[in-house]
Scaffold this motif. Structure first.
Motif, mmCIF file in Angstrom:
data_model
loop_
_atom_site.group_PDB
_atom_site.id
_atom_site.type_symbol
_atom_site.label_atom_id
_atom_site.label_comp_id
_atom_site.label_asym_id
_atom_site.label_seq_id
_atom_site.Cartn_x
_atom_site.Cartn_y
_atom_site.Cartn_z
ATOM 1 N N TRP A 83 0.831 -1.204 0.000
ATOM 2 C CA TRP A 83 0.000 0.000 0.000
ATOM 3 C C TRP A 83 0.869 1.259 0.000
ATOM 4 N N ALA A 84 2.026 1.188 0.676
ATOM 5 C CA ALA A 84 2.903 2.357 0.765
ATOM 6 C C ALA A 84 3.555 2.665 -0.579
ATOM 7 N N ILE A 85 4.050 1.636 -1.268
ATOM 8 C CA ILE A 85 4.689 1.856 -2.563
ATOM 9 C C ILE A 85 3.651 2.283 -3.602
ATOM 10 N N GLY A 240 -8.304 11.928 -13.951
ATOM 11 C CA GLY A 240 -6.861 11.872 -14.157
ATOM 12 C C GLY A 240 -6.141 11.258 -12.970
ATOM 13 N N ILE A 241 -6.603 11.579 -11.769
ATOM 14 C CA ILE A 241 -6.015 11.019 -10.550
ATOM 15 C C ILE A 241 -6.224 9.508 -10.501
ATOM 16 N N VAL A 242 -7.449 9.071 -10.809
ATOM 17 C CA VAL A 242 -7.767 7.637 -10.792
ATOM 18 C C VAL A 242 -6.965 6.889 -11.853
ATOM 19 N N PHE A 243 -6.851 7.481 -13.030
ATOM 20 C CA PHE A 243 -6.102 6.852 -14.118
ATOM 21 C C PHE A 243 -4.623 6.741 -13.745
ATOM 22 N N ALA A 244 -4.089 7.773 -13.085
ATOM 23 C CA ALA A 244 -2.693 7.748 -12.648
ATOM 24 C C ALA A 244 -2.470 6.605 -11.657
ATOM 25 N N HIS A 245 -3.419 6.425 -10.763
ATOM 26 C CA HIS A 245 -3.320 5.337 -9.790
ATOM 27 C C HIS A 245 -3.397 3.977 -10.474
ATOM 28 N N ASP A 246 -4.346 3.815 -11.374
ATOM 29 C CA ASP A 246 -4.525 2.539 -12.055
ATOM 30 C C ASP A 246 -3.284 2.170 -12.865
ATOM 31 N N ARG A 264 -6.021 -5.599 -5.901
ATOM 32 C CA ARG A 264 -7.482 -5.564 -6.037
ATOM 33 C C ARG A 264 -8.105 -5.066 -4.740
ATOM 34 N N LYS A 265 -9.121 -4.206 -4.885
ATOM 35 C CA LYS A 265 -9.751 -3.616 -3.704
ATOM 36 C C LYS A 265 -11.266 -3.658 -3.820
ATOM 37 N N ILE A 272 -12.514 5.260 -0.429
ATOM 38 C CA ILE A 272 -11.644 5.869 0.586
ATOM 39 C C ILE A 272 -10.345 6.363 -0.034
ATOM 40 N N TRP A 273 -9.748 5.542 -0.901
ATOM 41 C CA TRP A 273 -8.502 5.940 -1.537
ATOM 42 C C TRP A 273 -8.698 7.131 -2.463
#
Length: 291
Positions: A83-85, A240-246, A264-265, A272-273
């Motif tokens: 989760w940290a990385i 854009g934030i979600v796409f960056a995370h994915d 997977r979440k 929450i994220w």
């Protein structure tokens, strides 16, 4: 097939022969991100970029030491640092995209947040196309991801199946002889040709719309948080934030030492994220509402 039998399909596609080599990718990736973030800082909250760069390097070093040490509890350390990385990497990517947005904003004289909302999904999509064209692995990743979703047996199974078929026929890995030898034993070779598929376009796009609405509902808390900043453009930065995370997660699944299952979440965690990343975004743009 059961979910248990299908959950590691992405891991079968991206099976690693050497764990150390996988972590070496993480080291190179972390070094690139950290260097870029320090070289191209954002004008606001520069400390956040330094913290993100330091964090991604430190966590990656801890993971590499765990692999190198003959006595370290490798599985425990690797699992507890996922989760940290994931978080530190995503924050670095968001900062880099926002740094570019600041530069473009200065040229064209429009809102930095609006520029980010437009350029971040666009640039990440260009990166997806580049990776598929050069490395031939992104669409086969989509095949695995939507195959897993289809096998969950929910009411969108048909939609996931259609997307899986499109990913299969679009994949460059399928067209390469050596790549096909690797993946052919895992894919459904009875998949019909695109020309033979009779997709009800009305139902297809109807389900796509429902999925989009569902995704918006998942993001409602972060959207409300964005609106509370007083800047009407902030909520539009969420895709854009979600796409960056994915895409950050994909890098670790495809080239790092982590499995798809580990990223997977459930829906509530995704929500929450999304809030957490929106808080980071508001902090770096100095739009965080004062309580």
């Amino acid at each position: 097939m059961s979910r248990q039998n299908q959950k590691d399909l992405a891991d079968e596609f991206f099976a690693k022969d050497d764990t150390e080599s996988s972590v070496d990718f993480e080291i190179a990736f972390a070094a690139l991100l950290a260097t870029a973030v320090i070289t191209y800082p954002i004008s606001n909250a520069e400390w956040l970029g330094k913290l993100a760069a330091f964090s991604v390097l430190t966590i990656t070093l801890v993971r590499r030491i765990a692999i190198a040490s003959p006595y370290a509890p490798v599985k425990v350390i690797m699992k507890r640092t996922i989760w940290a990385i994931e978080f530190a990497t995503t924050v670095c990517v968001i900062i880099l995209l926002y740094s570019l947005s600041e530069y473009l904003s200065g040229i064209y004289g429009i809102s930095e947040i609006l520029v980010f909302s437009i350029t971040s999904p666009t640039l990440l999509m260009v990166l997806v196309v580049f990776q598929e064209f050069i490395f031939r692995d992104y669409l086969i990743w989509w095949y695995a991801k939507f195959d897993e979703k289809q096998n969950q047996g929910d009411k969108f199974a048909g939609l996931w199946g259609d997307i899986k078929i499109i990913a299969y026929w679009g994949s460059r890995a399928r067209k390469d002889r050596d790549s096909w030898k690797r993946i052919s034993k895992y894919v459904d070779t009875s998949i019909p040709d695109l020309s033979e598929i009779d997709i009800n376009k009305k139902k297809f796009f109807g389900k796509v719309l429902i999925v989009v609405v569902g995704a918006i509902l998942i993001g409602v808390p972060s959207i409300i948080l964005g609106i509370s900043s007083g800047n009407n453009f902030v909520p539009f930065a969420l895709p854009g934030i979600v796409f960056a995370h994915d895409h950050s997660c994909y890098q670790y699944v495809a080239y790092g030492s982590n499995s798809y299952e580990e990223f997977r979440k459930p829906v509530w965690k995704l929500s929450i994220w999304a809030v957490i990343y929106m808080l980071v975004f508001l902090t770096m743009t100095e739009q965080l509402p004062i309580v």
